[in-house]
Design an enzyme around this catalytic site. Structure first.
Site, PDB file in Angstrom:
ATOM      1  N   ASP A 180       0.842  -1.204   0.000  1.00 21.77           N
ATOM      2  CA  ASP A 180       0.000   0.000   0.000  1.00 21.77           C
ATOM      3  C   ASP A 180       0.876   1.253   0.000  1.00 21.77           C
ATOM      4  OD1 ASP A 180       0.938  -0.505   2.597  1.00 21.77           O
ATOM      5  OD2 ASP A 180      -0.795   0.429   3.557  1.00 21.77           O
ATOM      6  N   ASP A 226       6.723   1.117   1.968  1.00 18.81           N
ATOM      7  CA  ASP A 226       6.381   0.142   0.914  1.00 18.81           C
ATOM      8  C   ASP A 226       7.190   0.451  -0.346  1.00 18.81           C
ATOM      9  OD1 ASP A 226       3.453  -1.112   1.838  1.00 18.81           O
ATOM     10  OD2 ASP A 226       3.769   0.931   2.486  1.00 18.81           O
ATOM     11  N   ASN A 250      -2.311   2.790   3.449  1.00 17.67           N
ATOM     12  CA  ASN A 250      -1.740   4.098   3.764  1.00 17.67           C
ATOM     13  C   ASN A 250      -2.536   5.218   3.100  1.00 17.67           C
ATOM     14  OD1 ASN A 250       0.340   3.203   5.439  1.00 17.67           O
ATOM     15  ND2 ASN A 250       1.574   2.627   3.658  1.00 17.67           N
ATOM     16  N   THR A 298       2.814  -6.114   2.752  1.00 17.52           N
ATOM     17  CA  THR A 298       3.294  -5.001   3.576  1.00 17.52           C
ATOM     18  C   THR A 298       2.196  -3.954   3.801  1.00 17.52           C
ATOM     19  OG1 THR A 298       4.163  -3.823   1.650  1.00 17.52           O
ATOM     20  CG2 THR A 298       5.684  -5.329   2.785  1.00 17.52           C
ATOM     21  N   PHE A 351      -0.786  -0.831  12.601  1.00 17.82           N
ATOM     22  CA  PHE A 351      -1.739  -0.379  11.577  1.00 17.82           C
ATOM     23  C   PHE A 351      -2.236  -1.482  10.632  1.00 17.82           C
ATOM     24  CE2 PHE A 351      -2.549   1.198   7.254  1.00 17.82           C
ATOM     25  CZ  PHE A 351      -3.690   1.941   7.510  1.00 17.82           C
ATOM     26  N   ASN A 352      -1.333  -2.252  10.027  1.00 16.36           N
ATOM     27  CA  ASN A 352      -1.763  -3.212   8.995  1.00 16.36           C
ATOM     28  C   ASN A 352      -2.737  -4.245   9.552  1.00 16.36           C
ATOM     29  OD1 ASN A 352      -0.157  -1.993   7.068  1.00 16.36           O
ATOM     30  ND2 ASN A 352       1.555  -3.414   7.325  1.00 16.36           N
ATOM     31  N   HIS A 369       9.805   0.027   7.984  1.00 19.77           N
ATOM     32  CA  HIS A 369       9.121  -1.222   8.337  1.00 19.77           C
ATOM     33  C   HIS A 369       9.137  -2.264   7.212  1.00 19.77           C
ATOM     34  CE1 HIS A 369       7.037   0.962  11.627  1.00 19.77           C
ATOM     35  NE2 HIS A 369       6.688   1.875  10.740  1.00 19.77           N
ATOM     36  N   ASP A 370       8.543  -1.882   6.083  1.00 20.37           N
ATOM     37  CA  ASP A 370       8.210  -2.874   5.055  1.00 20.37           C
ATOM     38  C   ASP A 370       9.450  -3.471   4.383  1.00 20.37           C
ATOM     39  OD1 ASP A 370       5.607  -2.385   5.681  1.00 20.37           O
ATOM     40  OD2 ASP A 370       5.260  -1.022   4.002  1.00 20.37           O
TER      41      ASP A 370
HETATM   42  C1  BDR Z   1       2.882  -0.314   8.574  1.00 19.86           C
HETATM   43  O1  BDR Z   1       1.821   0.626   8.381  1.00 19.86           O
HETATM   44  C2  BDR Z   1       2.107   1.480   7.310  1.00 19.86           C
HETATM   45  O2  BDR Z   1       1.987   2.814   7.708  1.00 19.86           O
HETATM   46  C3  BDR Z   1       3.511   1.163   6.848  1.00 19.86           C
HETATM   47  O3  BDR Z   1       3.574   1.213   5.438  1.00 19.86           O
HETATM   48  C4  BDR Z   1       3.775  -0.224   7.367  1.00 19.86           C
HETATM   49  O4  BDR Z   1       3.393  -1.211   6.451  1.00 19.86           O
HETATM   50  C5  BDR Z   1       3.566  -0.007   9.880  1.00 19.86           C
HETATM   51  O5  BDR Z   1       2.658  -0.124  10.917  1.00 19.86           O
HETATM   52 CA    CA Z   2       2.809  -0.666   4.192  1.00 21.28          CA
END
Ligand code: BDR
Ligand code: CA
Length: 307
Positions: free
Chosen positions: A10, A15, A39, A124, A163-164, A236-237
């Site tokens: 996303d 990402d 996102n 991701t 979040f994801n 993160h991703d």
């Molecule tokens: C995840 O949430 C999104 O904001 C980032 O792309 C990442 O995949 C982190 O919590």
């Molecule tokens: Ca992401």
């Protein structure tokens, strides 16, 4: 043989960097990119995937757009972190290419069926596309899933949840329940992949794509400076992609993980049975640590290969 992968994402700053890391890594064969809301809206994340591929001169990589909303929950996007475009910061022209006409799940099914070997999925973003795929097509033809999401003891969307997983907890649970090898790279690990001035300098010295990545990081840092006081941003991703191409960077433990789907307070919490407090069977390799220096060495070197 390079590992065949599909990146389900996303974009999103991290990402986009994960996508560039995959493109710069000969150990991986990127069969295509599938997109989800997350996102930002699906329309924006899909455009962003195309824009990043075009910037890298890889318009040949197919993009298939997927879910525009979670399985059951209301759509919420992370504009507060990634901006109105989902990729605020550096200026990119609108895409000149378009996604394939098939939906992500349908497209993935065809690609997995035709692949020379079992395919690794790297999600991701919210897990809606992957849950739908598993529901409709099962796990045959998949090697494993290495996802960025969840946490053992952190939250970023809420105090309890990442979040994801928060975005579509039902989908996340379905992925964890799937009869295949799942690795969960959560915030405990990705919060060790935070850039700093040194990484930014090295990225800027690594070529034009490096400059683009550093500009993404500049924007992504604003939220993380305000929230955590960090002089950088967690990529993160890209850690999920790095784990596939360079085993050993992330340390994992095989544990049971269940997703909280009942309470609103703890919605999307990934309850990791780290200390074997239950008899529930292990269903995921859970990331517990990261060699941060080696991760950033790898990232800078691979971004540098893109020119
Ligand atoms: C995840 O949430 C999104 O904001 C980032 O792309 C990442 O995949 C982190 O919590
Ligand atoms: Ca992401």
């Amino acid at each position: 043989m390079a590992t065949p992968i599909i990146l389900d994402c996303d974009p999103g700053h991290d990402d986009a960097i994960a996508l560039l890391l995959a493109l710069g890594s000969p150990e991986l064969e990127l069969l295509g990119v599938t997109t989800t809301y997350g996102n930002q809206t699906l329309e924006k994340t899909t455009a962003n995937a195309l824009r990043v591929l075009e910037l890298a001169g890889r318009g040949d990589v197919p993009v298939a757009s997927g879910a525009s909303a979670p399985l059951e929950r209301k759509l919420v996007v992370a504009a507060h972190v990634h901006g109105e475009s989902g990729l605020d910061g550096p200026t990119l022209p609108p895409p000149s290419l378009a996604p394939v006409s098939e939906d992500a799940v349908e497209w993935m099914a065809g690609v997995v069926a035709d692949a020379a070997g079992p395919v690794t999925l790297i999600p991701t973003g919210p897990l809606t596309n992957v849950a739908r795929y598993l529901d409709e097509h099962g796990a045959e033809g998949l090697e494993r899933i290495v996802l960025m999401g969840g946490a053992i003891a952190e939250g970023n969307m809420t105090p309890a949840a990442e979040f994801n997983v928060w975005a579509d907890p039902e989908a996340a649970q379905a992925v964890l329940d799937a009869p295949l090898d799942v690795t969960m790279i959560g915030l405990d690990v990705t919060h060790k992949a935070v850039t700093g001035p040194d990484v930014q300098r090295r990225l800027r010295d690594a070529g034009s794509i490096g400059v683009f990545v550093a500009e993404l990081v500049d924007f992504f840092t604003v939220y993380h400076r305000e929230t955590y006081g960090w002089d950088g941003a967690p990529i993160h991703d890209a850690v999920a992609v790095a784990h596939v191409l360079r085993p050993g960077l992330v340390q994992t433990k095989l544990r049971n993980v269940e997703v909280e789907r009942e309470s609103e307070l703890c919605r999307g919490r990934t309850v990791v049975d780290l200390w074997h407090r239950t008899d529930r069977p292990a269903n995921a390799h859970v990331g517990v640590d990261l060699d941060s220096a080696a991760f950033f060495d790898l990232l800078v070197e691979r971004i540098g290969r893109l020119g």
